[in-house]
Design an enzyme around this catalytic site. Structure first.
Site, mmCIF file in Angstrom:
data_model
loop_
_atom_site.group_PDB
_atom_site.id
_atom_site.type_symbol
_atom_site.label_atom_id
_atom_site.label_comp_id
_atom_site.label_asym_id
_atom_site.label_seq_id
_atom_site.Cartn_x
_atom_site.Cartn_y
_atom_site.Cartn_z
ATOM 1 N N LYS A 58 0.851 -1.196 0.000
ATOM 2 C CA LYS A 58 0.000 0.000 0.000
ATOM 3 C C LYS A 58 0.886 1.245 0.000
ATOM 4 O O LYS A 58 1.883 1.287 0.728
ATOM 5 C CB LYS A 58 -0.889 -0.034 1.254
ATOM 6 C CG LYS A 58 -1.923 1.081 1.336
ATOM 7 C CD LYS A 58 -2.797 0.930 2.590
ATOM 8 C CE LYS A 58 -3.911 1.951 2.645
ATOM 9 N NZ LYS A 58 -4.767 1.798 3.834
ATOM 10 N N SER B 74 -9.832 1.950 2.883
ATOM 11 C CA SER B 74 -8.921 2.679 2.020
ATOM 12 C C SER B 74 -7.912 1.812 1.268
ATOM 13 O O SER B 74 -7.342 2.274 0.284
ATOM 14 C CB SER B 74 -8.143 3.717 2.831
ATOM 15 O OG SER B 74 -7.298 3.078 3.779
ATOM 16 N N SER C 139 -10.205 -0.284 7.086
ATOM 17 C CA SER C 139 -9.571 -0.118 5.771
ATOM 18 C C SER C 139 -8.854 -1.340 5.224
ATOM 19 O O SER C 139 -8.422 -1.325 4.076
ATOM 20 C CB SER C 139 -8.575 1.048 5.811
ATOM 21 O OG SER C 139 -9.242 2.272 5.734
#
Lengths: 99, 490
Positions: free
Chosen positions: B78, B158, B182
């Protein structure tokens, strides 16, 4: 708590975010919706309840107060927008703050 | 033989160790898959050359017989984890051009275990969102689509790019971070396993901070076993993060015994929220039946402050964010927009560099921390947070683990819910309590919606009892036998 334009303008200044006057009304509405929604917490009886300050019960560790790392001047300024390198020194730069 | 991109991490590890496949060919297969999946917009930065050179080094270590736990396994990271000399953006314009001179502890642990970097995945800006639509680099598309409907769906957020990449067989696994859901919500939306560990299990050092008392890194994978392998490599005690906990990291794979006889699992009555989709309710019931059939006993529990978790979160998280994001000022790194004074430069830089949702949250955070409002909002929310944590302590006197749905719906279309921040926030209604209490939670794919989209079940554990979570998750995974694949993946 009812928000008004002056309050939102003051928050924007505190947060150092430029908000154009024309956008203030929209922002007042958006923030008011969220603030009114979080105010449902007023219904919770929290008398005698301590605020939670740590997600997990731990005693914060102590260490000796001594420098263990460092000496990365070039790497520290490598990402700066307009760095200035003078001799051995390297500097961040900002707009002039004193006359 | 199945395609190399269909292998699980566990299968790849075994074949690599047996020298049946090489790390180089495994990396090449995934590099090609990344290049072919550009329409998903799952990556902000692709690192094909690094992947191949890291894989070559892995092959040398495998040959010498000293490969690590993830030797040669291609992963996506990420873009909230700082990676040395590789662009790190947090999906924000304000980190324009930022190449960290250091490596986050979690990613460093993964490289030490032999993993291979495919690239940095897209996310909601500063991890603020539940749909991956707030990214400066554009929305991510979910590889799944509704039956008979080709409108692009959100992957959740997210950690949406990570979820899309793993679901599309582009990466074998990916790191995520979870502040309010997330990791778990995008895992549910994309048919994956996603684990948020106990607060303190993984180091936060080198991860771009959103809300420091809630943020935690975790794995996103296609199987429970893969998540156990990845967490084992990610977790560590780190003196550079004073909230990381000095506990040994167990061998999580050993927890996958399949035996949950005698275990008590809690069903929180407050999670039966109004308007919950009947198919979510039905899936939850199915989960109860699966665990009962495996010899565990359901127990009704009460988490009475559940409905106050989201409002408390939307005070605490923005408050911490407004403080953490104060560092983005155009002076030391990232974007700078000139101004006629120092304050003018700050204000211009932050107005241009932060997107609408980030600005909204920084403003809310600034307000609730400002003089005169701190007690009424911030301290109040921290007191409610104590009550939420206490609810769990009470519940764990009666049960060992808690079973809930992961999210109140399946994936929705890009653009839906865009005009209503609060409707968007409600995505996290079942996950956010876990962050507030600092507990571990895992989402396991458990079924399909009527429209053919994945749905997840969540298990919540006691602090630092990830082993029980993996054990129970393994049982859910086996019973659910979730074999459906996104369209176009065979």
């Amino acid at each position: 708590m009812a928000l008004d334009k002056a309050t939102v303008a003051r928050i924007a200044t505190l947060a150092r975010i430029k908000v154009a006057d024309a956008d203030l009304d929209k922002m007042v509405g958006e923030l008011q919706t969220i603030i009114s929604w979080v105010e449902q917490l007023d219904a919770v009886d929290t008398k005698g309840v301590e605020p939670m300050t740590s997600a997990v019960e731990v005693t914060l560790p102590m260490r000796e107060d001594k420098v263990s790392d460092g000496g990365y001047v070039a790497q520290i300024v490598a990402n700066a927008p307009e760095p200035v390198v003078v001799g051995e020194g390297a500097f961040f730069t900002v707009p002039k703050v004193v006359e | 033989m199945a395609a190399l991109t269909d292998l699980t991490i566990a299968e790849a590890r075994d074949q690599l160790r047996a020298r049946k496949i090489s790390a180089r060919e495994l990396a090449q297969a995934h590099v090609s898959a990344v290049a072919k999946a550009k329409q998903l917009n799952a990556f902000i930065t692709e690192t094909p050359e690094m992947a191949l050179s890291m894989a070559t080094a892995s092959d040398q270590r495998l040959k010498a017989g000293d490969g690590g736990a993830l030797e040669g396994v291609p992963l996506a990271i990420k873009d909230l984890f700082c990676t040395k000399d590789v662009l790190t953006t947090a999906a924000s314009h304000i980190l324009h051009g930022f190449k960290p001179p250091y490596e986050s502890t979690v990613s460093a642990n993964l490289w030490k275990a032999g993993a291979v970097l495919l690239g940095k995945t897209n996310l909601d800006e500063f991890a603020m969102g539940s749909s991956n639509t707030t990214s400066y680099y554009g929305p991510v598309h979910n590889p799944w689509q509704r039956r008979g409907d080709n409108r692009p769906l959100v992957p959740g957020g997210s950690s949406g790019g990570s979820a899309a990449a793993v679901a599309a067989r582009v990466a074998m696994g990916a790191t995520g971070t979870d502040t309010g859901g997330s990791i778990r919500q995008p895992a549910a939306f994309c048919g994956l396993v996603g684990l948020k560990p106990t607060y303190g299990r993984c180091s936060r050092w080198g991860i771009v901070a959103f809300a420091s008392s809630l943020d935690q890194a975790g794995p996103m994978t296609r199987t429970v076993r893969d998540a156990a392998i990845m967490l084992g490599a990610m977790a560590s005690h780190d003196p550079k993060d004073s909230t990381s906990v000095p506990r040994p990291v167990p061998d999580y794979e050993k927890a996958l015994t399949g035996d949950i006889r005698g275990l008590k699992f809690g069903i929180p009555k407050e999670y039966r929220i109004d308007g919950m989709a009947p198919e979510i309710e039905k899936l939850w019931q199915q989960g109860i039946e699966w665990l009962k059939a495996a010899g565990a006993t359901p127990v009704e529990i009460s988490l009475p402050h559940t409905k106050y978790a989201l409002p408390a979160y939307y005070i605490i998280a923005p408050a911490e964010a407004s403080s953490n994001l104060a560092r983005y000022d155009g002076v030391r790194f990232g974007l700078r927009i000139p101004g006629d004074s120092l304050d003018g430069m700050y204000e211009n830089t932050r107005a241009e560099g932060f997107g609408a949702e980030v600005q909204r949250r920084v403003m809310i955070g600034t307000y609730v921390l400002s003089a005169g409002y701190y007690d009424a909002y911030y301290l109040k929310a921290q007191r409610v947070r104590s009550l939420i944590a206490r609810d769990f302590t009470e519940a764990y006197k009666k049960c060992d683990v808690i079973l809930t749905p992961t999210a109140p719906s399946a994936a929705f279309a890009i653009g839906e819910k865009a005009d209503d921040p609060i409707a968007m926030y409600l995505n996290d209604v079942f996950t956010v309590t876990v962050n507030l209490a600092g507990l571990p939670g895992i989402s396991v794919p458990a079924g399909l919606s009527a429209e053919g989209l994945p749905l997840g079940l969540q298990l919540i554990g006691r602090a630092f009892d990830e082993e029980t979570l993996f054990r129970v998750a393994g049982v859910v995974e086996k019973a659910a036998n979730f074999t459906a694949l996104p369209p176009g993946i065979s």
